[in-house]
Design an enzyme around this catalytic site. Structure first.
Site, short mmCIF file in Angstrom:
data_model
loop_
_atom_site.label_atom_id
_atom_site.label_comp_id
_atom_site.label_asym_id
_atom_site.label_seq_id
_atom_site.Cartn_x
_atom_site.Cartn_y
_atom_site.Cartn_z
N LYS A 121 45.90 43.46 43.85
CA LYS A 121 47.24 43.25 43.33
C LYS A 121 48.18 42.63 44.38
O LYS A 121 48.11 42.97 45.56
CB LYS A 121 47.83 44.58 42.85
CG LYS A 121 47.03 45.25 41.74
CD LYS A 121 47.10 44.50 40.43
CE LYS A 121 46.29 45.20 39.35
NZ LYS A 121 46.91 46.42 38.85
N TRP A 570 52.94 48.72 33.23
CA TRP A 570 52.57 47.47 32.57
C TRP A 570 53.46 47.16 31.38
O TRP A 570 53.10 46.37 30.51
CB TRP A 570 51.09 47.52 32.16
CG TRP A 570 50.19 47.38 33.35
CD1 TRP A 570 50.55 47.16 34.64
CD2 TRP A 570 48.75 47.45 33.35
NE1 TRP A 570 49.44 47.10 35.46
CE2 TRP A 570 48.33 47.27 34.69
CE3 TRP A 570 47.80 47.64 32.35
CZ2 TRP A 570 46.98 47.28 35.05
CZ3 TRP A 570 46.46 47.66 32.71
CH2 TRP A 570 46.06 47.48 34.04
N HIS A 703 34.99 40.58 36.01
CA HIS A 703 35.91 39.44 36.04
C HIS A 703 35.19 38.15 36.44
O HIS A 703 35.84 37.12 36.62
CB HIS A 703 37.07 39.72 37.00
CG HIS A 703 37.99 40.78 36.49
ND1 HIS A 703 37.77 42.12 36.72
CD2 HIS A 703 39.12 40.72 35.74
CE1 HIS A 703 38.73 42.83 36.15
NE2 HIS A 703 39.55 42.00 35.55
#
Length: 762
Positions: A121, A570, A703
């Protein structure tokens, strides 16, 4: 006259044009030329939308990630991709996601893929960047082609361009030394490339360059503070003027350092650090420009323009031409344009501002400062009316919810028995094998699923047909998991659009946009719900779907929920009360759902807290307060169940070794975490901390389209077993599988189950 500028603009496009262009190219459905043309078109459109600014950013556009862009600008590529041939953009995608398009991989003879760069992040946001990889022998070589190409486009369009780059100290700080070497030893070599880059930009007629150094809002030891002085004293001879940009927090003990760096300008986040502005004025050299981030670049609420001007006007009087005005940070973190929202609740819409509207607010403030408030009298009156309406709205404040908060005592967060007692009861009930296998929750969201959900929302598909389609997809997920031999199943989440939005849609106090997309990483976009009022759960949200899934199998079926901290972090969160209060409201709502799932006979309930680490304040001195209410919120949500009900949680793509004690205090029976991209490095914390409960370190990087081998996953689990007793280890992917294709997921999970069997046999 105050100068206006912007630190960055959303790159995805108002209708996610970049996402669809990227995915079409990766699938082989479009050409590289078509992809690059979409990028060019978006840049031109975005500069046009910023044409009223005195300076517009150039270089903030990226095909995947701005940190990865900087790595390529610095010629800093991982060794595993340096020898591949073909277009540089294909190599770029290999670092980002393990491979590019099928045609490009065939040409480069790397169709099996390479290890994708580690992802984590960007400070305390939900944006993920590709982590730079360093060793003691790392070398840098300037490649300014990407930035120069965009600069030439901007200049041809008549843009007053301000190139944006990541600063050298922040670039080193956010990277990872793969061999344990001292990253700062690379600073002298790195500065040579930065010097050459700035000279290259000067030769193209650039007057100002924005150098992003958000590390200045973190706690720096003496060595890193010295690195800032060393870096900018070396760069001060550049022919361009440097604007060092800080954001996301307060400078605190770095105020004097930042104010006195030998640069032409300093940008500070006047949303998070407003109280530091007046002291900074006393420290700032008389020649230096001060840029104030007066519009919130992280949230979507309208700015109180009158209150901002009351504070800003005296500062403008003192600074004169040395005052620049901007959003607090790049607008990457907010949606593009509120005008697209034709279906959004009109009252809530009147309280909001997306990126385009934030730039309009910025212009209003600048005109008021430069020409007086009468020049924008109508705009100020409209803005004030929206402020007053929001503060007094009965939809925002619910007395029943506020009364329920009084029940949030520590008793709600306590399990009946400690983990050792609970785990024995759970083992006797569940009868799971050693190294039990499971997934994190979601399975691929096919085009048919998305179409059915879209048609149902649009009213062109009736409820019975929609539910039948979702049940058919649940049946498929259950069949596939049983065929694979997974031990604990999930229902696949076909009915869910997003792990946060799905729950927000069923809670009072939320509103939703149609096009409020924000980039999370690469082509992955999320549409955060808008938390505008007090939160209440009117009815069960997941019980019927989970019950149906459990009825299709004799194996344990996990109930899948998103935790209160993640829903909070979020969402676009209301700014009129402490975040902790909103989080406790969410915790009570999720607690009701947990208890209803248990009552329905669901024996395993997963409450994802993927964003726990993300919400951590950037300064360690503020961690204690955040972790206290965040962990308490999770415990309130999770811990009303019986000892025999197994509670799982999940965290992904965050460095959380430094908060491992708080994670243990959550007291989840099982935690699953991302470790595949980091090669189990995230488990280093367990060498010095005796984590007491079960843990599932991810062995499948979801991912990336690459399919991990059985051997690779066995090796990862063997590394985990060096730190965690084997009897407390689970085998699972890093994260949910909704973004992958079935043809990728099935062989990967087949290898994962085979790895678990091999581990049991050994």
């Amino acid at each position: 006259m105050a100068i206006t500028h912007n630190l960055g603009f959303p790159r995805i496009g108002a209708k996610r044009e970049l996402k669809f262009a990227l995915e079409a190219y990766w699938k082989g459905q479009s050409s590289l030329d078509a992809l690059t043309q979409v990028g060019k078109d978006l840049r031109q459109r975005h500069w046009a939308q910023q044409s009223a600014l005195d300076f517009a950013p150039v270089g903030d556009f990226s095909f995947y990630d701005q940190v990865l862009d900087m790595s390529f600008t610095l010629g800093h590529l991982p060794a595993r991709v340096k020898d591949f041939h073909g277009d540089a953009l294909d190599n770029y995608f290999r670092v980002a996601r393990g491979r590019s398009s099928a045609a490009a991989e065939a040409h480069a003879a790397c169709c099996g893929g390479v290890a994708a760069g580690e992802m984590t992040k960007w400070f305390d946001t939900n944006y993920h960047y590709i982590v730079p990889e360093f060793t003691a022998t790392t070398q840098f070589t300037l490649d300014a082609s990407r930035l120069l190409e965009q600069l030439a486009e901007a200049q041809l369009q008549g843009v007053q361009a301000k190139p944006v780059i990541i600063g050298p100290v922040t670039y080193l700080a956010i990277g990872k030394a793969k061999d344990g070497s001292n990253k700062l030893a690379l600073l002298p070599a790195l500065l040579q490339v930065y010097t050459a880059l700035l000279e290259t930009l000067a030769a193209q007629g650039v007057s100002w360059v924005q150098v992003d150094e958000p590390m200045l809002v973190t706690e720096l030891d003496a060595e890193w503070q010295h690195a800032f002085n060393l870096a900018y004293h070396q760069l001060k001879s550049s022919r361009v003027k440097l604007m060092v940009a800080t954001y996301f927090g307060q400078l605190a003990d770095n105020q004097y350092l930042a104010a006195n760096l030998p640069v032409a300008g300093l940008h500070v986040d006047a949303i998070n650090a407003r109280q530091e502005v007046l002291p900074l004025l006393a420290m700032l050299p008389a020649h230096k420009v001060l840029s104030l981030g007066v519009i919130n670049g992280r949230n979507i609420w309208k700015t109180d323009l009158t209150a901002t001007l009351d504070w800003l006007e005296p500062i403008a009087e003192r600074l004169g031409d040395r005052l620049w005005l901007a959003p607090s940070c790049s607008l990457l973190h907010v949606p593009v344009d509120l005008q697209s929202e034709v279906a959004l609740d009109s009252e809530v819409k009147s309280w909001l501002a997306f990126a385009t509207q934030k730039l309009e607010e910025l212009q209003t403030l600048a005109l008021a400062v430069n020409q007086g408030r009468d020049a924008v009298k109508a705009a100020l009156a409209t803005n004030l009316a929206a402020m007053v309406a929001r503060r007094g709205s009965q939809r925002v404040h619910n007395p029943a919810v506020k009364a329920a908060l009084q029940t949030c005592t520590p008793v709600l967060g306590q399990r009946q028995q400690p983990y050792a007692v609970r785990s024995a009861k759970q083992a006797a009930l569940l009868k799971l094998p050693k190294y039990p296998t499971t997934t994190i929750g979601s399975f691929p969201q096919t085009a048919a699923i998305r179409q059915a959900r879209s048609q149902f929302k649009a009213g062109t598909l009736n409820l019975a047909t929609y539910e039948s389609a979702m049940r058919a997809e649940i049946d498929r997920c259950v069949r596939e998991q049983e065929s694979l031999g997974l031990d604990v199943l999930v229902h696949g989440e076909a009915e869910r659009n997003d792990m946060v939005e799905y729950f927000g849609e069923q809670l009072e106090g939320y509103a939703f946009s149609q096009y409020g997309w924000v980039q999370s990483y690469g082509s992955r976009c999320v549409k955060p719900p808008i938390l505008f009022g007090d939160i209440r759960r009117p009815q069960a949200m997941t019980v019927a779907w989970t019950n149906y899934a459990q009825s299709r199998t004799t194996k344990p079926m996990k109930g899948m929920l998103t935790g209160p901290v993640t829903i909070l972090n979020w969402s676009f969160v209301r700014d009129d009360q402490p975040r902790s209060v909103s989080c406790y409201q969410l915790a009570l709502a999720i607690r009701e759902e947990v208890l209803d799932l248990e009552k329905a006979g669901i024996q395993i309930i997963q409450i994802d807290e993927a964003a726990l680490r993300e919400g951590l304040p950037l300064r360690q001195s503020a961690w204690k307060d955040y972790l206290q209410w965040a962990v308490a919120s999770f415990r309130i949500a999770a811990n009303g169940v019986q000892d025999t009900t197994q509670i799982h949680t999940h965290m992904c793509y965050s460095e959380f070794n430094d908060i491992i004690a708080a994670i243990a205090d959550m007291d989840a029976d099982v935690i699953t975490i991302e470790t595949a991209r980091s090669d189990m490095e995230l488990l280093d914390a367990f060498e010095h901390f005796n984590y007491p409960n079960d843990i599932g370190p991810g062995v499948y990087d979801i991912h990336s389209p690459n399919i991990p081998t059985q051997q690779h996953m066995v090796q990862l689990m063997q590394k985990a077993a060096e730190r965690i007793p084997a009897e407390r280890l689970w085998v699972n992917p890093d994260c949910g599988l909704k973004t992958r294709q079935w043809e990728e997921v099935l062989p990967a999970l087949r290898n994962m189950v085979a790895a678990a069997h091999a581990l049991r046999a050994a």
